[in-house]
Design a protein around this motif. Sequence first.
Motif, mmCIF file in Angstrom:
data_model
loop_
_atom_site.group_PDB
_atom_site.id
_atom_site.type_symbol
_atom_site.label_atom_id
_atom_site.label_comp_id
_atom_site.label_asym_id
_atom_site.label_seq_id
_atom_site.Cartn_x
_atom_site.Cartn_y
_atom_site.Cartn_z
ATOM 1 N N ALA A 119 0.260 -22.635 -41.357
ATOM 2 C CA ALA A 119 0.027 -21.963 -42.639
ATOM 3 C C ALA A 119 0.630 -22.759 -43.797
ATOM 4 O O ALA A 119 1.726 -23.311 -43.684
ATOM 5 C CB ALA A 119 0.622 -20.563 -42.608
ATOM 6 N N ASP A 120 -0.090 -22.797 -44.899
ATOM 7 C CA ASP A 120 0.435 -23.399 -46.115
ATOM 8 C C ASP A 120 1.329 -22.429 -46.874
ATOM 9 O O ASP A 120 2.261 -22.851 -47.570
ATOM 10 C CB ASP A 120 -0.714 -23.830 -47.031
ATOM 11 C CG ASP A 120 -1.592 -24.886 -46.396
ATOM 12 O OD1 ASP A 120 -1.078 -25.979 -46.096
ATOM 13 O OD2 ASP A 120 -2.793 -24.619 -46.191
ATOM 14 N N VAL A 121 1.031 -21.140 -46.746
ATOM 15 C CA VAL A 121 1.762 -20.135 -47.518
ATOM 16 C C VAL A 121 1.873 -18.846 -46.713
ATOM 17 O O VAL A 121 0.949 -18.475 -45.975
ATOM 18 C CB VAL A 121 1.071 -19.881 -48.875
ATOM 19 C CG1 VAL A 121 -0.349 -19.385 -48.687
ATOM 20 C CG2 VAL A 121 1.866 -18.937 -49.751
ATOM 21 N N LEU A 122 3.016 -18.195 -46.825
ATOM 22 C CA LEU A 122 3.289 -16.925 -46.165
ATOM 23 C C LEU A 122 3.420 -15.856 -47.236
ATOM 24 O O LEU A 122 4.239 -15.987 -48.145
ATOM 25 C CB LEU A 122 4.578 -17.013 -45.351
ATOM 26 C CG LEU A 122 4.649 -18.148 -44.321
ATOM 27 C CD1 LEU A 122 6.053 -18.264 -43.757
ATOM 28 C CD2 LEU A 122 3.638 -17.931 -43.208
ATOM 29 N N LEU A 123 2.616 -14.802 -47.131
ATOM 30 C CA LEU A 123 2.566 -13.757 -48.150
ATOM 31 C C LEU A 123 3.301 -12.523 -47.635
ATOM 32 O O LEU A 123 2.798 -11.810 -46.763
ATOM 33 C CB LEU A 123 1.113 -13.399 -48.471
ATOM 34 C CG LEU A 123 0.174 -14.570 -48.765
ATOM 35 C CD1 LEU A 123 -1.223 -14.057 -49.053
ATOM 36 C CD2 LEU A 123 0.698 -15.409 -49.925
ATOM 37 N N PHE A 124 4.475 -12.277 -48.177
ATOM 38 C CA PHE A 124 5.298 -11.153 -47.740
ATOM 39 C C PHE A 124 5.156 -10.003 -48.725
ATOM 40 O O PHE A 124 5.510 -10.126 -49.900
ATOM 41 C CB PHE A 124 6.763 -11.567 -47.642
ATOM 42 C CG PHE A 124 7.092 -12.401 -46.432
ATOM 43 C CD1 PHE A 124 7.575 -11.801 -45.277
ATOM 44 C CD2 PHE A 124 6.905 -13.769 -46.449
ATOM 45 C CE1 PHE A 124 7.877 -12.559 -44.155
ATOM 46 C CE2 PHE A 124 7.206 -14.532 -45.335
ATOM 47 C CZ PHE A 124 7.690 -13.928 -44.187
ATOM 48 N N SER A 125 4.659 -8.867 -48.235
ATOM 49 C CA SER A 125 4.487 -7.691 -49.081
ATOM 50 C C SER A 125 5.824 -7.085 -49.460
ATOM 51 O O SER A 125 6.879 -7.447 -48.932
ATOM 52 C CB SER A 125 3.657 -6.636 -48.338
ATOM 53 O OG SER A 125 4.458 -6.011 -47.337
ATOM 54 N N GLY A 126 5.748 -6.096 -50.353
ATOM 55 C CA GLY A 126 6.909 -5.278 -50.645
ATOM 56 C C GLY A 126 7.143 -4.250 -49.552
ATOM 57 O O GLY A 126 6.501 -4.263 -48.508
ATOM 58 N N GLY A 127 8.081 -3.338 -49.815
ATOM 59 C CA GLY A 127 8.419 -2.317 -48.825
ATOM 60 C C GLY A 127 9.921 -2.122 -48.749
ATOM 61 O O GLY A 127 10.585 -1.944 -49.763
ATOM 62 N N ASP A 128 10.454 -2.203 -47.546
ATOM 63 C CA ASP A 128 11.892 -2.034 -47.314
ATOM 64 C C ASP A 128 12.474 -3.367 -46.862
ATOM 65 O O ASP A 128 12.106 -3.888 -45.806
ATOM 66 C CB ASP A 128 12.133 -0.948 -46.265
ATOM 67 C CG ASP A 128 13.602 -0.596 -46.145
ATOM 68 O OD1 ASP A 128 14.370 -1.423 -45.617
ATOM 69 O OD2 ASP A 128 13.989 0.509 -46.566
#
Length: 225
Positions: A95-104
């Motif tokens: 992967a070129d980029v890792l997309l981490f969502s919001g949350g806890d």
Amino acid sequence: MKFLLTSGGVTNPSIRSALDGLLDKPVDQCTALCIPTGMYGHPWVGPGVKAWEFVAGKEEGNPMVGLGWRSMGLLELTALPSLPAEGWQPAVRDADVLLFSGGDAVYLSHWVRESGFADLLPELTDTVWLGMSAGSMVTTPRIGQEFVGWQPPGGGDDSTLGLVDFSIFPHLDHPALPTNTLAAAETWATGLGGPAYAIDDDTAIVVTDGGVEVVSEGTWKALAM
């Protein structure tokens, strides 16, 4: 690893320009992995429709998944302990980029470690970590007790991954979060014992080997520096 740590995603041209600068090729030539795990630990955003909206690129007003990537994969950290490493680690490395969502952030930190994902991080020297809200906060040493919700079995504290050396107070002055004021952020920062930033949804923090840069079309403040 390179970090683009946002409060609300890629919300304006300045943040988009920062993302383009971190990637070594155009977005439409990049492979991305969507990681929604943090959402499940927070009652406001998951599980349910909000998690689906993030994964589907329907994150209205908070663009990350829907930016026009060449390809998009889904990586759920809670599933990884049940899978052989060779079944998921190549996708992370590619992967070129890792997309981490919001949350806890504490929940996400727990599963980054528990899944074995953290063990790969030293290898990902050219990968971009694009975080939103808790997906950014999880990279810091501490989030402050004010942001602690989920607790791991046996209890825990407000510590997170410590991949960067400052803490983040997100969603500054957000209309839906009336307690996220600058005064509240300044009080929060006094209990951390280290540098911190308060940022609104039009602000991001870029972290590379060359240092830390704030990119903003909104409001932010360095705290306890």
